[in-house]
Design a protein around this motif. Structure first.
Motif, PDB file in Angstrom:
ATOM      1  N   ASN A  38       0.834  -1.192   0.000  1.00  0.00           N
ATOM      2  CA  ASN A  38       0.000   0.000   0.000  1.00  0.00           C
ATOM      3  C   ASN A  38       0.872   1.247   0.000  1.00  0.00           C
ATOM      4  N   PRO A  39       0.299   2.370  -0.384  1.00  0.00           N
ATOM      5  CA  PRO A  39       1.075   3.614  -0.349  1.00  0.00           C
ATOM      6  C   PRO A  39       1.564   3.921   1.066  1.00  0.00           C
ATOM      7  N   PRO A  40       2.587   4.747   1.201  1.00  0.00           N
ATOM      8  CA  PRO A  40       3.077   5.114   2.533  1.00  0.00           C
ATOM      9  C   PRO A  40       1.960   5.707   3.391  1.00  0.00           C
ATOM     10  N   TYR A  70     -14.050  -7.474  10.153  1.00  0.00           N
ATOM     11  CA  TYR A  70     -13.207  -8.085   9.120  1.00  0.00           C
ATOM     12  C   TYR A  70     -12.060  -7.171   8.716  1.00  0.00           C
ATOM     13  N   ALA A  71     -11.689  -7.185   7.460  1.00  0.00           N
ATOM     14  CA  ALA A  71     -10.480  -6.481   7.024  1.00  0.00           C
ATOM     15  C   ALA A  71     -10.567  -4.994   7.340  1.00  0.00           C
ATOM     16  N   SER A  72      -9.433  -4.451   7.800  1.00  0.00           N
ATOM     17  CA  SER A  72      -9.401  -3.020   8.092  1.00  0.00           C
ATOM     18  C   SER A  72      -7.995  -2.479   7.871  1.00  0.00           C
ATOM     19  N   PHE A  73      -7.951  -1.182   7.637  1.00  0.00           N
ATOM     20  CA  PHE A  73      -6.697  -0.480   7.414  1.00  0.00           C
ATOM     21  C   PHE A  73      -6.658   0.742   8.315  1.00  0.00           C
ATOM     22  N   ALA A  74      -5.470   1.075   8.796  1.00  0.00           N
ATOM     23  CA  ALA A  74      -5.252   2.284   9.584  1.00  0.00           C
ATOM     24  C   ALA A  74      -4.414   3.237   8.738  1.00  0.00           C
ATOM     25  N   ASP A  83      -9.105   5.620  -4.625  1.00  0.00           N
ATOM     26  CA  ASP A  83      -9.794   4.404  -5.054  1.00  0.00           C
ATOM     27  C   ASP A  83      -9.454   3.288  -4.069  1.00  0.00           C
ATOM     28  N   VAL A  84     -10.426   2.869  -3.265  1.00  0.00           N
ATOM     29  CA  VAL A  84     -10.155   1.853  -2.244  1.00  0.00           C
ATOM     30  C   VAL A  84      -9.789   0.503  -2.853  1.00  0.00           C
ATOM     31  N   SER A  85     -10.075   0.282  -4.126  1.00  0.00           N
ATOM     32  CA  SER A  85      -9.708  -0.997  -4.743  1.00  0.00           C
ATOM     33  C   SER A  85      -8.192  -1.149  -4.860  1.00  0.00           C
ATOM     34  N   ARG A  86      -7.446  -0.086  -4.624  1.00  0.00           N
ATOM     35  CA  ARG A  86      -5.980  -0.167  -4.670  1.00  0.00           C
ATOM     36  C   ARG A  86      -5.366  -0.578  -3.334  1.00  0.00           C
ATOM     37  N   LEU A  87      -6.168  -0.633  -2.273  1.00  0.00           N
ATOM     38  CA  LEU A  87      -5.659  -1.099  -0.984  1.00  0.00           C
ATOM     39  C   LEU A  87      -5.561  -2.615  -1.022  1.00  0.00           C
ATOM     40  N   ARG A  88      -4.488  -3.158  -0.446  1.00  0.00           N
ATOM     41  CA  ARG A  88      -4.242  -4.601  -0.490  1.00  0.00           C
ATOM     42  C   ARG A  88      -3.844  -5.125   0.880  1.00  0.00           C
ATOM     43  N   ASN A  89      -4.235  -6.379   1.149  1.00  0.00           N
ATOM     44  CA  ASN A  89      -3.717  -7.068   2.322  1.00  0.00           C
ATOM     45  C   ASN A  89      -2.564  -7.964   1.864  1.00  0.00           C
TER      46      ASN A  89
END
Length: 140
Positions: A38-40, A70-74, A83-89
């Motif tokens: 993910n980006p910095p 479920y899945a989460s990002f900080a 575009d949230v589709s660019r976030l990855r686990n």
């Protein structure tokens, strides 16, 4: 001992010392760091379990499903996501939307129902949390 034998032993000793000094200055190669998913400023908070850790103070957190599950990002304060589709686990799973958020920063964010900050704007107030489906968000 003959002169020839002395020269031969001296040559062997010189070769051993040269090899020892050459090897002493080298280090083992470190493996390259894993590619950044993910980006910095965007960190994986929870990948799959139903109830992961809560949102830390000073961060904006987004959750895959409603009710902070479920899945989460900080995200560090000030990070925008067009575009949230660019976030990855770690399994490189893309997300088509997020459905809840928690804003533990001092900044006001705006969320949008479409990628690229397009559509009606919804405010994500500092210190608040709510269920809301969105596909992009940024600091207002």
């Amino acid at each position: 001992m003959t002169a020839r034998r002395i020269r031969s032993r001296a040559a062997v000793l010189a070769a051993v010392l040269t090899a020892a000094f050459t090897c002493a200055g080298t280090t083992t190669a470190q493996p390259p760091p894993p590619p950044q998913l993910n980006p910095p400023g965007i960190h994986i908070l929870n990948e799959e379990v139903e109830y992961g850790p809560g949102c830390p103070g000073g961060w904006l957190c987004v959750f895959e499903t409603s009710d902070y599950r479920y899945a989460s990002f900080a995200l560090l304060p000030g990070v925008d996501v067009a575009d949230v589709s660019r976030l990855r686990n770690r399994w490189v799973k893309p997300y088509d939307r997020f459905q809840s958020w928690s804003n533990n920063t001092l900044l006001t964010y705006c969320a949008y129902p479409n990628p690229g900050f397009f559509g009606p704007e919804t405010t994500l107030a500092p210190g608040a949390s709510a269920n809301l489906t969105f596909k992009s968000f940024r600091v207002c």
